[in-house]
Design a protein around this motif. Sequence first.
Motif, short mmCIF file in Angstrom:
data_model
loop_
_atom_site.label_atom_id
_atom_site.label_comp_id
_atom_site.label_asym_id
_atom_site.label_seq_id
_atom_site.Cartn_x
_atom_site.Cartn_y
_atom_site.Cartn_z
N ILE A 16 0.84 -1.20 0.00
CA ILE A 16 0.00 0.00 0.00
C ILE A 16 0.87 1.25 0.00
O ILE A 16 0.61 2.19 -0.74
CB ILE A 16 -0.97 -0.01 1.20
CG1 ILE A 16 -1.96 -1.16 1.06
CG2 ILE A 16 -1.70 1.33 1.32
CD1 ILE A 16 -2.84 -1.38 2.27
N ALA A 17 1.91 1.25 0.83
CA ALA A 17 2.82 2.40 0.88
C ALA A 17 3.45 2.67 -0.48
O ALA A 17 3.51 3.82 -0.94
CB ALA A 17 3.89 2.18 1.95
N GLU A 43 0.58 13.36 3.09
CA GLU A 43 -0.58 13.40 3.99
C GLU A 43 -1.89 13.43 3.19
O GLU A 43 -2.84 12.70 3.49
CB GLU A 43 -0.51 14.62 4.91
CG GLU A 43 -1.71 14.73 5.83
CD GLU A 43 -1.65 15.93 6.76
OE1 GLU A 43 -2.67 16.17 7.42
OE2 GLU A 43 -0.61 16.61 6.83
N ILE A 44 -1.93 14.27 2.18
CA ILE A 44 -3.12 14.36 1.34
C ILE A 44 -3.34 13.04 0.60
O ILE A 44 -4.47 12.57 0.48
CB ILE A 44 -3.00 15.55 0.36
CG1 ILE A 44 -3.08 16.86 1.15
CG2 ILE A 44 -4.08 15.49 -0.71
CD1 ILE A 44 -2.73 18.09 0.35
N ALA A 45 -2.26 12.42 0.11
CA ALA A 45 -2.38 11.16 -0.62
C ALA A 45 -2.92 10.04 0.28
O ALA A 45 -3.76 9.24 -0.15
CB ALA A 45 -1.03 10.76 -1.20
N VAL A 46 -2.47 10.00 1.52
CA VAL A 46 -2.97 9.00 2.47
C VAL A 46 -4.46 9.22 2.73
O VAL A 46 -5.26 8.27 2.73
CB VAL A 46 -2.16 9.04 3.79
CG1 VAL A 46 -2.86 8.27 4.90
CG2 VAL A 46 -0.75 8.49 3.57
N LYS A 86 -8.70 14.18 -6.54
CA LYS A 86 -9.58 13.45 -7.46
C LYS A 86 -8.77 12.47 -8.31
O LYS A 86 -9.20 11.35 -8.56
CB LYS A 86 -10.37 14.41 -8.33
CG LYS A 86 -11.48 15.12 -7.57
CD LYS A 86 -12.25 16.09 -8.45
CE LYS A 86 -13.33 16.78 -7.64
NZ LYS A 86 -14.14 17.69 -8.42
N PHE A 87 -7.59 12.91 -8.75
CA PHE A 87 -6.70 12.04 -9.51
C PHE A 87 -6.30 10.83 -8.67
O PHE A 87 -6.36 9.68 -9.12
CB PHE A 87 -5.44 12.81 -9.95
CG PHE A 87 -4.34 11.93 -10.46
CD1 PHE A 87 -4.35 11.46 -11.77
CD2 PHE A 87 -3.28 11.56 -9.64
CE1 PHE A 87 -3.34 10.64 -12.24
CE2 PHE A 87 -2.27 10.74 -10.10
CZ PHE A 87 -2.29 10.28 -11.41
N MET A 88 -5.92 11.06 -7.42
CA MET A 88 -5.52 9.98 -6.52
C MET A 88 -6.66 8.97 -6.34
O MET A 88 -6.44 7.76 -6.41
CB MET A 88 -5.10 10.53 -5.15
CG MET A 88 -3.77 11.25 -5.11
SD MET A 88 -2.35 10.15 -5.25
CE MET A 88 -2.59 9.08 -3.85
N ILE A 89 -7.85 9.47 -6.10
CA ILE A 89 -9.01 8.59 -5.88
C ILE A 89 -9.28 7.75 -7.13
O ILE A 89 -9.41 6.53 -7.06
CB ILE A 89 -10.25 9.41 -5.48
CG1 ILE A 89 -10.05 10.01 -4.08
CG2 ILE A 89 -11.51 8.55 -5.54
CD1 ILE A 89 -11.09 11.05 -3.70
N LYS A 104 -4.65 3.49 9.02
CA LYS A 104 -4.89 3.98 10.38
C LYS A 104 -3.85 5.02 10.77
O LYS A 104 -4.18 6.09 11.28
CB LYS A 104 -4.86 2.81 11.36
CG LYS A 104 -5.11 3.19 12.79
CD LYS A 104 -5.07 1.98 13.69
CE LYS A 104 -5.19 2.40 15.14
NZ LYS A 104 -5.02 1.26 16.04
N ASN A 105 -2.59 4.70 10.56
CA ASN A 105 -1.48 5.59 10.90
C ASN A 105 -0.43 5.49 9.81
O ASN A 105 -0.32 4.48 9.12
CB ASN A 105 -0.82 5.17 12.22
CG ASN A 105 -1.73 5.30 13.40
OD1 ASN A 105 -2.31 6.35 13.61
ND2 ASN A 105 -1.86 4.24 14.17
N TYR A 106 0.37 6.54 9.72
CA TYR A 106 1.49 6.49 8.79
C TYR A 106 2.62 7.36 9.31
O TYR A 106 2.42 8.25 10.15
CB TYR A 106 1.07 6.95 7.39
CG TYR A 106 0.95 8.45 7.26
CD1 TYR A 106 2.02 9.21 6.76
CD2 TYR A 106 -0.19 9.12 7.66
CE1 TYR A 106 1.92 10.58 6.66
CE2 TYR A 106 -0.29 10.49 7.56
CZ TYR A 106 0.76 11.21 7.06
OH TYR A 106 0.68 12.58 6.97
N LYS A 107 3.81 7.07 8.81
CA LYS A 107 4.98 7.90 9.11
C LYS A 107 5.77 8.02 7.81
O LYS A 107 6.08 7.03 7.16
CB LYS A 107 5.85 7.26 10.19
CG LYS A 107 7.06 8.10 10.53
CD LYS A 107 7.91 7.49 11.61
CE LYS A 107 9.08 8.41 11.86
NZ LYS A 107 10.11 7.78 12.66
#
Length: 128
Positions: A16-17, A43-46, A86-89, A104-107
């Motif tokens: 996924i990452a 952040e926006i991509a997640v 919208k492109f990402m989705i 749930k979380n990311y770094k």
Amino acid sequence: MKNNTIKYKAIKNEEIAEAIIELATPMITASGGDTEIVQALIEIAVNAWNISIFKPAGNDYDTEIEGILPKKLDETKAVLFKSFIKFMIKEKQSRYPDFLKGIKNYKCSIDSGKITLNIEALPVKPAI
């Protein structure tokens, strides 16, 4: 008794990452390597990833997108970021339809221009 089979592909967090970074690459490249901008784009991509795994509240994802946009954007930048989301989705749903885990979380860390994204994902209920 009928036996219902659920087709669900087990996806690793690392996959996924990698998919998120791949989908965000056009905007990351356009950022010119600015670490702060890259962090914001990740952040926006997640958030876009999480939105993409559910059906929109209305006819489109506009309501959900408004909820994740940075609040201090001028109108021109807001339009740009809405297009990115919208492109990402669309691309996530098209290229990774079997990746049904929400994040749930990311770094995110960036070292010498290399992005490392570690995520903790939870499975969503697969469609039967």
